[in-house]
Scaffold this active site. Structure first.
Site, PDB file in Angstrom:
ATOM      1  N   GLU A  76       0.863  -1.216  -0.299  1.00 58.88           N
ATOM      2  CA  GLU A  76       0.185   0.143  -0.142  1.00 58.88           C
ATOM      3  C   GLU A  76       1.211   1.057  -0.004  1.00 58.88           C
ATOM      4  O   GLU A  76       0.263   2.134   0.402  1.00 58.88           O
ATOM      5  CB  GLU A  76      -0.766   0.149   1.273  1.00 58.88           C
ATOM      6  CG  GLU A  76      -2.118  -1.310   1.390  1.00 58.88           C
ATOM      7  CD  GLU A  76      -3.078  -0.430   0.187  1.00 58.88           C
ATOM      8  OE1 GLU A  76      -2.899  -0.353  -1.158  1.00 58.88           O
ATOM      9  OE2 GLU A  76      -4.005  -1.673   0.857  1.00 58.88           O
ATOM     10  N   HIS A  95      -2.890   2.428   8.256  1.00 61.13           N
ATOM     11  CA  HIS A  95      -4.125   1.536   7.754  1.00 61.13           C
ATOM     12  C   HIS A  95      -4.656   0.182   8.317  1.00 61.13           C
ATOM     13  O   HIS A  95      -3.494  -0.551   8.662  1.00 61.13           O
ATOM     14  CB  HIS A  95      -3.754   1.099   5.843  1.00 61.13           C
ATOM     15  CG  HIS A  95      -4.700   0.477   5.933  1.00 61.13           C
ATOM     16  ND1 HIS A  95      -6.040  -0.106   5.996  1.00 61.13           N
ATOM     17  CD2 HIS A  95      -3.891  -0.843   5.118  1.00 61.13           C
ATOM     18  CE1 HIS A  95      -6.324  -0.811   5.241  1.00 61.13           C
ATOM     19  NE2 HIS A  95      -5.618  -1.450   4.599  1.00 61.13           N
ATOM     20  N   HIS A  97      -6.890  -3.388   9.328  1.00 55.37           N
ATOM     21  CA  HIS A  97      -8.716  -4.524   9.315  1.00 55.37           C
ATOM     22  C   HIS A  97      -8.881  -4.252   9.880  1.00 55.37           C
ATOM     23  O   HIS A  97      -9.542  -5.175  10.882  1.00 55.37           O
ATOM     24  CB  HIS A  97      -7.669  -5.353   8.537  1.00 55.37           C
ATOM     25  CG  HIS A  97      -6.881  -5.721   7.096  1.00 55.37           C
ATOM     26  ND1 HIS A  97      -5.787  -6.340   6.277  1.00 55.37           N
ATOM     27  CD2 HIS A  97      -7.074  -4.449   6.139  1.00 55.37           C
ATOM     28  CE1 HIS A  97      -5.192  -6.129   5.733  1.00 55.37           C
ATOM     29  NE2 HIS A  97      -5.799  -4.904   4.996  1.00 55.37           N
ATOM     30  N   TYR A 116     -19.160  11.151  20.492  1.00 52.47           N
ATOM     31  CA  TYR A 116     -18.671  12.330  20.115  1.00 52.47           C
ATOM     32  C   TYR A 116     -17.530  12.050  19.296  1.00 52.47           C
ATOM     33  O   TYR A 116     -16.339  13.001  19.124  1.00 52.47           O
ATOM     34  CB  TYR A 116     -18.927  13.442  21.250  1.00 52.47           C
ATOM     35  CG  TYR A 116     -17.253  12.967  22.004  1.00 52.47           C
ATOM     36  CD1 TYR A 116     -16.142  13.102  22.657  1.00 52.47           C
ATOM     37  CD2 TYR A 116     -17.927  12.517  23.800  1.00 52.47           C
ATOM     38  CE1 TYR A 116     -15.446  12.715  23.799  1.00 52.47           C
ATOM     39  CE2 TYR A 116     -17.659  11.949  24.855  1.00 52.47           C
ATOM     40  CZ  TYR A 116     -16.282  12.284  24.445  1.00 52.47           C
ATOM     41  OH  TYR A 116     -15.425  11.602  25.470  1.00 52.47           O
ATOM     42  N   HIS A 159     -12.280  -3.455   2.570  1.00 51.55           N
ATOM     43  CA  HIS A 159     -11.097  -3.123   3.209  1.00 51.55           C
ATOM     44  C   HIS A 159     -10.681  -3.116   4.128  1.00 51.55           C
ATOM     45  O   HIS A 159     -10.111  -3.866   4.692  1.00 51.55           O
ATOM     46  CB  HIS A 159     -10.173  -2.266   1.660  1.00 51.55           C
ATOM     47  CG  HIS A 159      -9.373  -2.262   1.283  1.00 51.55           C
ATOM     48  ND1 HIS A 159      -7.828  -1.613   0.286  1.00 51.55           N
ATOM     49  CD2 HIS A 159      -8.029  -2.667   2.661  1.00 51.55           C
ATOM     50  CE1 HIS A 159      -7.096  -2.348   0.977  1.00 51.55           C
ATOM     51  NE2 HIS A 159      -6.879  -2.985   1.799  1.00 51.55           N
ATOM     52  N   TYR A 212      -7.791  20.204  23.289  1.00 47.83           N
ATOM     53  CA  TYR A 212      -7.535  19.089  23.895  1.00 47.83           C
ATOM     54  C   TYR A 212      -6.796  18.300  24.319  1.00 47.83           C
ATOM     55  O   TYR A 212      -5.431  18.153  23.159  1.00 47.83           O
ATOM     56  CB  TYR A 212      -8.417  18.183  23.898  1.00 47.83           C
ATOM     57  CG  TYR A 212      -8.819  16.261  25.036  1.00 47.83           C
ATOM     58  CD1 TYR A 212      -8.965  16.932  25.640  1.00 47.83           C
ATOM     59  CD2 TYR A 212      -7.473  16.171  24.792  1.00 47.83           C
ATOM     60  CE1 TYR A 212      -8.493  15.832  26.726  1.00 47.83           C
ATOM     61  CE2 TYR A 212      -7.489  14.154  25.325  1.00 47.83           C
ATOM     62  CZ  TYR A 212      -8.189  14.538  26.667  1.00 47.83           C
ATOM     63  OH  TYR A 212      -7.678  13.559  27.600  1.00 47.83           O
TER      64      TYR A 212
END
Length: 218
Positions: A76, A95, A97, A116, A159, A212
């Site tokens: 990727e 990324h 899964h 939230y 994906h 924050y």
């Protein structure tokens, strides 16, 4: 961080992805920018997270050329580099899964504002990019388009999830928080129609997120 620190961060955070259940086997990938250089350290292809060492982690330039590393980069790599080229604010990309985010991606459902913490995405929901073959230039293109100029996360149809942050730690945090929200969305829909936060409530949370962090007054 320098080259060595970046490679170590990929190893350390990759193991954390597996420990926290955000990926399975060698699936998923992550990367981080090298400060002061147009380089990215990225997970090596097909190497288990528990066996990965800093020496395995390839360094790529933003055109995809391997500069250092004894292993091939993640399949990727085009998607990661596409994010870095389009988003100068991105210092790390993750990324996953993860189960619930990927479940929603397989249904082509956005992650809605059931909680939230959806504000971790930088928007009022997490959009879904259309399905494209993994590792392809087409997937990189649709993912970057769906992220837009302010989004920090996107579901990849059928994906998984793609998240970015100012650094790798933030990108990991975005992925972990949105997996929590995806699970809530799924569980709520198993019972009924979830009550969603309004656009105004979500944007209030987004503003609160900007103030924050350590050293900030509450």
């Amino acid at each position: 961080m320098n080259r060595n620190e970046a490679r170590e961060a990929v190893v350390r955070t990759g193991r954390l992805l597996e420990e926290r259940g955000l990926t399975v086997g060698t699936g998923g990938n992550l990367s981080v920018r090298v400060e002061g250089e147009e380089l990215v350290a990225i997970k090596p292809s097909a190497v288990p997270y528990g066996l990965m060492t800093p020496e395995d982690v390839p360094l790529l330039d933003l055109e995809g050329r391997v500069v250092e590393g004894r292993c091939a980069p993640s399949s990727e790599w085009r998607m990661h580099l596409g994010v870095y080229r389009a988003r100068p604010d991105a210092g790390g990309v993750v990324h996953t899964h993860s189960r619930f985010a990927t479940t929603l991606a397989c249904l082509k459902w956005e992650i809605p504002a059931v909680h939230y913490l959806v504000a971790a995405s930088g928007d009022e929901l997490v959009p879904v990019a259309p399905y494209r073959t993994f590792g392809s230039p087409e997937l990189a293109e649709v993912a970057v388009q769906a992220l837009g100029r302010r989004g920090k996360a996107v579901l990849l149809a059928n994906h998984g999830l793609l998240a970015l942050g100012a650094d790798l730690g933030e990108a990991f945090g975005v992925a972990e928080q949105l997996e929590f929200v995806a699970e809530l969305a799924w569980r709520a829909r198993c019972v009924g129609e979830p009550a969603l936060l309004s656009r105004e409530e979500t944007w209030e949370a987004l503003e609160a997120f900007r103030g924050y962090g350590p050293g900030r007054s509450s």
